[in-house]
Write a protein that holds these residues in place. Structure first.
Motif, PDB file in Angstrom:
ATOM      1  N   GLU A 160       0.666  -1.226   0.258  1.00  0.00           N
ATOM      2  CA  GLU A 160      -0.284   0.029  -0.089  1.00  0.00           C
ATOM      3  C   GLU A 160       0.955   1.233   0.071  1.00  0.00           C
ATOM      4  O   GLU A 160       1.823   1.244   0.908  1.00  0.00           O
ATOM      5  CB  GLU A 160      -0.874   0.085   1.212  1.00  0.00           C
ATOM      6  CG  GLU A 160      -1.788  -1.104   1.445  1.00  0.00           C
ATOM      7  CD  GLU A 160      -2.845  -1.018   0.355  1.00  0.00           C
ATOM      8  OE1 GLU A 160      -3.203   0.190  -0.125  1.00  0.00           O
ATOM      9  OE2 GLU A 160      -3.046  -2.142  -0.267  1.00  0.00           O
ATOM     10  N   PRO A 161       0.416   2.314  -0.751  1.00  0.00           N
ATOM     11  CA  PRO A 161       1.550   3.406  -0.949  1.00  0.00           C
ATOM     12  C   PRO A 161       1.553   4.112   0.391  1.00  0.00           C
ATOM     13  O   PRO A 161       0.426   4.190   1.193  1.00  0.00           O
ATOM     14  CB  PRO A 161       0.775   4.286  -2.013  1.00  0.00           C
ATOM     15  CG  PRO A 161       0.036   3.459  -2.779  1.00  0.00           C
ATOM     16  CD  PRO A 161      -0.459   2.260  -1.848  1.00  0.00           C
ATOM     17  N   ARG A 242      11.997   3.679  -9.577  1.00  0.00           N
ATOM     18  CA  ARG A 242      10.401   4.001  -9.590  1.00  0.00           C
ATOM     19  C   ARG A 242       9.854   2.958  -8.730  1.00  0.00           C
ATOM     20  O   ARG A 242       8.594   3.392  -8.443  1.00  0.00           O
ATOM     21  CB  ARG A 242      10.355   3.560 -11.161  1.00  0.00           C
ATOM     22  CG  ARG A 242      10.471   4.755 -12.286  1.00  0.00           C
ATOM     23  CD  ARG A 242       9.787   4.585 -13.441  1.00  0.00           C
ATOM     24  NE  ARG A 242      10.380   3.395 -14.289  1.00  0.00           N
ATOM     25  CZ  ARG A 242      11.377   3.703 -15.125  1.00  0.00           C
ATOM     26  NH1 ARG A 242      11.795   4.872 -15.497  1.00  0.00           N
ATOM     27  NH2 ARG A 242      11.466   2.750 -15.969  1.00  0.00           N
ATOM     28  N   SER A 243      10.257   1.808  -8.520  1.00  0.00           N
ATOM     29  CA  SER A 243       9.543   1.011  -7.561  1.00  0.00           C
ATOM     30  C   SER A 243       9.536   1.473  -6.204  1.00  0.00           C
ATOM     31  O   SER A 243       8.680   1.479  -5.492  1.00  0.00           O
ATOM     32  CB  SER A 243       9.968  -0.588  -7.510  1.00  0.00           C
ATOM     33  OG  SER A 243      11.192  -0.449  -6.970  1.00  0.00           O
ATOM     34  N   LEU A 245       9.767   4.802  -5.605  1.00  0.00           N
ATOM     35  CA  LEU A 245       8.707   5.944  -5.460  1.00  0.00           C
ATOM     36  C   LEU A 245       7.355   5.586  -5.483  1.00  0.00           C
ATOM     37  O   LEU A 245       6.397   6.259  -5.110  1.00  0.00           O
ATOM     38  CB  LEU A 245       9.142   7.019  -6.734  1.00  0.00           C
ATOM     39  CG  LEU A 245      10.653   7.559  -6.573  1.00  0.00           C
ATOM     40  CD1 LEU A 245      10.972   8.488  -7.719  1.00  0.00           C
ATOM     41  CD2 LEU A 245      10.682   8.289  -5.321  1.00  0.00           C
ATOM     42  N   ALA A 246       7.114   4.559  -6.498  1.00  0.00           N
ATOM     43  CA  ALA A 246       5.666   4.070  -6.337  1.00  0.00           C
ATOM     44  C   ALA A 246       5.082   3.706  -4.969  1.00  0.00           C
ATOM     45  O   ALA A 246       4.174   3.366  -4.491  1.00  0.00           O
ATOM     46  CB  ALA A 246       5.491   2.927  -7.257  1.00  0.00           C
ATOM     47  N   ALA A 247       6.162   3.321  -3.994  1.00  0.00           N
ATOM     48  CA  ALA A 247       5.913   2.768  -2.510  1.00  0.00           C
ATOM     49  C   ALA A 247       5.555   4.050  -1.725  1.00  0.00           C
ATOM     50  O   ALA A 247       4.871   4.035  -0.735  1.00  0.00           O
ATOM     51  CB  ALA A 247       6.787   2.007  -2.016  1.00  0.00           C
ATOM     52  N   GLY A 249       3.166   7.097  -1.478  1.00  0.00           N
ATOM     53  CA  GLY A 249       1.848   7.486  -2.289  1.00  0.00           C
ATOM     54  C   GLY A 249       1.867   9.222  -2.284  1.00  0.00           C
ATOM     55  O   GLY A 249       1.643   9.949  -3.183  1.00  0.00           O
ATOM     56  N   ARG A 250       1.839   9.622  -0.953  1.00  0.00           N
ATOM     57  CA  ARG A 250       2.315  11.276  -0.652  1.00  0.00           C
ATOM     58  C   ARG A 250       3.494  11.553   0.212  1.00  0.00           C
ATOM     59  O   ARG A 250       3.608  10.831   1.124  1.00  0.00           O
ATOM     60  CB  ARG A 250       0.923  11.841  -0.114  1.00  0.00           C
ATOM     61  CG  ARG A 250       0.023  11.982  -0.798  1.00  0.00           C
ATOM     62  CD  ARG A 250      -1.137  12.857  -0.253  1.00  0.00           C
ATOM     63  NE  ARG A 250      -1.443  12.622   1.279  1.00  0.00           N
ATOM     64  CZ  ARG A 250      -1.455  13.624   2.080  1.00  0.00           C
ATOM     65  NH1 ARG A 250      -1.504  14.820   1.842  1.00  0.00           N
ATOM     66  NH2 ARG A 250      -1.479  13.246   3.476  1.00  0.00           N
ATOM     67  N   ALA A 309      12.818   9.298 -12.099  1.00  0.00           N
ATOM     68  CA  ALA A 309      11.751   9.701 -10.913  1.00  0.00           C
ATOM     69  C   ALA A 309      10.685  10.653 -11.644  1.00  0.00           C
ATOM     70  O   ALA A 309       9.547  10.374 -11.086  1.00  0.00           O
ATOM     71  CB  ALA A 309      12.435  10.433  -9.947  1.00  0.00           C
TER      72      ALA A 309
END
Ligand SMILES: C[S@@+](CC[C@H](N)C(=O)[O-])C[C@H]1O[C@@H](n2cnc3c(N)ncnc32)[C@H](O)[C@@H]1O
Length: 312
Positions: A160-161, A242-243, A245-247, A249-250, A309
Motif C-alpha cells: 500500500e502506498p 521507480r518501484s 517512488l511508487a511505494a 503515495g504522498r 523519477a
C-alpha cells in the motif's frame, strides 16, 4: 589472492571467507558459459546471501571497517535530515519514515533522537542484508530503546502506498552496474571470466538492453563515445527507483549519494568510468581483489535518476 597493491593483509578467517565467495562466483561463471556480466559479478560479491560483502558479518562502516558514510561521522547529518523530515511530516499531517539501506542503523538512531518531540508514526527499515538488519536492531536497542516500538523491518516494499518520508543514503551507488567498452563504434559488454585460475575482464557483444541504453546515452550526450572509452551504466537503477517512488503515495523522497550529471559522469576526461573499490580505507580500481571483503561502488548518474523519477 591478487597482488600489486600495498593493502593491509586480511586475517586468515577473512581470507577463507573470500575464497568461499571466489568459489561461488567461479561456479556462477562456469554455469553461465564462462562469462558473468559485471552487474551479476557485483551482485554476487556484494549481496550473495551469507557471503557477499553486505550480506556477511564483516565490519564495513567506520574506522574499523572499509569506509565512512555521513551518518557514521556523528549526528549532524541526521539533524539536517530531521529538519526536512519534520517539515514534511507536519505538512502531511503525520506519516511514517521509510529508510532503505539503513547500514549500521546510525542514521535511524540519530533521526529518532532528533525527532523525539514529534516522532514519525512508524520508522520502517528495508535492507537486503540480513546481517545489517541485525546490526540496525542492536544499534537502535542500545541507543533509542524507548523508540524501538516504532521501528519495523520490512522484507519488501509495502504493497500500500505510504504517506511520509522516504530516505536512501548511499544506496544507489551500491546497486550493481554494467560496464562496457567502446569497440569500433559499438559497446562491448565487460564481464568476468576465469583465466589462469584468476578472475579477469572479458568482453562479449552487448545484450539488447545494454546496446539500446548506450545508444540512448550517446543521443542524450549529443555525440558518440570514442573507441576504447570504458565506463559503467546502471541499467537496474531506473526500475529500482521507480518501484521505490511508487511505494510513496504522498510525501518526500530523499535519495542522497555521490555522482554527477550525465555530462559530468560521461566526460571525455573520465575514460575509465567511476567504478572504485574500498578496502580498509584505501580506494583502488581492482574489483577482483579479495571478493567479498571489499566494497564496490560507482557514481550515480543524477540525470538518469531524475529522468526515472519524473517518468509517468
Ligand atoms: C553504502 S551502504 C550505506 C548504508 C547507510 N545508508 C549509510 O549511509 O551508512 C548501502 C546500504 O544499502 C543496502 N542495500 C543495497 N542494495 C539494496 C536494495 N536493493 N534494497 C535495500 N537495501 C539495499 C546495503 O545492504 C547497505 O545497508
Amino acid at each position: 589472492m591478487q597482488t600489486g597493491f600495498d593493502l593491509p593483509a586480511p586475517a586468515t578467517e577473512a581470507l577463507a571467507h573470500s575464497e568461499r565467495v571466489r568459489t561461488l562466483v567461479a561456479e556462477r561463471i562456469a554455469n553461465n558459459g564462462g562469462f558473468l556480466s559485471f552487474a551479476d559479478y557485483m551482485d554476487a560479491v556484494l549481496y550473495a546471501p551469507g557471503l557477499g560483502y553486505y550480506s556477511a558479518g564483516a565490519q564495513k562502516f567506520g574506522a574499523a571497517g572499509d569506509f565512512v558514510t555521513a551518518p557514521e561521522l556523528g549526528p549532524v547529518f541526521a539533524r539536517c535530515l530531521a529538519r526536512l523530515a519534520s517539515a514534511a511530516l507536519r505538512q502531511l499531517g503525520g506519516g511514517v519514515i521509510l529508510e532503505v539501506g539503513g547500514g549500521s542503523g546510525a542514521l535511524a538512531a540519530d533521526l529518532l533522537l532528533a525527532l523525539r518531540d514529534e516522532p514519525p508514526e512508524r520508522y520502517l527499515l528495508l535492507d537486503v542484508s540480513g546481517d545489517l538488519r541485525e546490526r540496525q536492531r542492536a544499534t537502535l536497542a542500545a541507543r533509542v530503546p524507548e523508540q524501538l516500538h516504532r521501528v519495523t523491518w520490512l522484507d519488501t516494499l509495502p504493497p500500500e502506498p505510504l504517506t511520509g518520508v522516504l530516505l536512501a543514503n548511499e544506496v544507489l551507488d551500491a546497486l550493481p552496474v554494467e560496464r562496457f567498452r567502446m569497440r569500433d563504434g559499438r559497446p562491448a559488454q565487460l564481464g568476468v571470466q576465469v583465466a589462469g585460475g584468476r578472475f579477469a575482464w572479458a568482453e562479449q557483444p552487448p545484450t539488447g538492453p545494454l546496446a539500446a541504453a548506450v545508444a540512448d546515452l550517446e543521443e542524450a550526450l549529443g555525440q558518440p563515445f570514442p573507441d576504447g572509452y570504458t565506463t559503467e551504466i546502471g541499467l537496474r537503477h531506473p526500475v529500482w527507483l521507480r518501484s521505490l517512488l511508487a511505494a510513496l503515495g504522498r510525501g518526500l523522497a530523499l535519495c542522497i549519494d555521490y555522482g554527477g550529471t550525465r555530462r559530468e559522469i560521461y566526460h571525455a576526461g573520465r575514460p575509465d568510468g567511476t567504478l572504485v573499490c574500498h578496502y580498509r580505507h584505501r580506494q583502488h580500481t581492482d574489483p577482483f581483489f579479495l571478493p567479498g571483503l571489499q566494497d564496490l561502488t560507482a557514481w550515480v548518474d543524477f540525470s538518469a535518476a531524475a529522468d526515472a523519477a519524473a517518468a509517468p
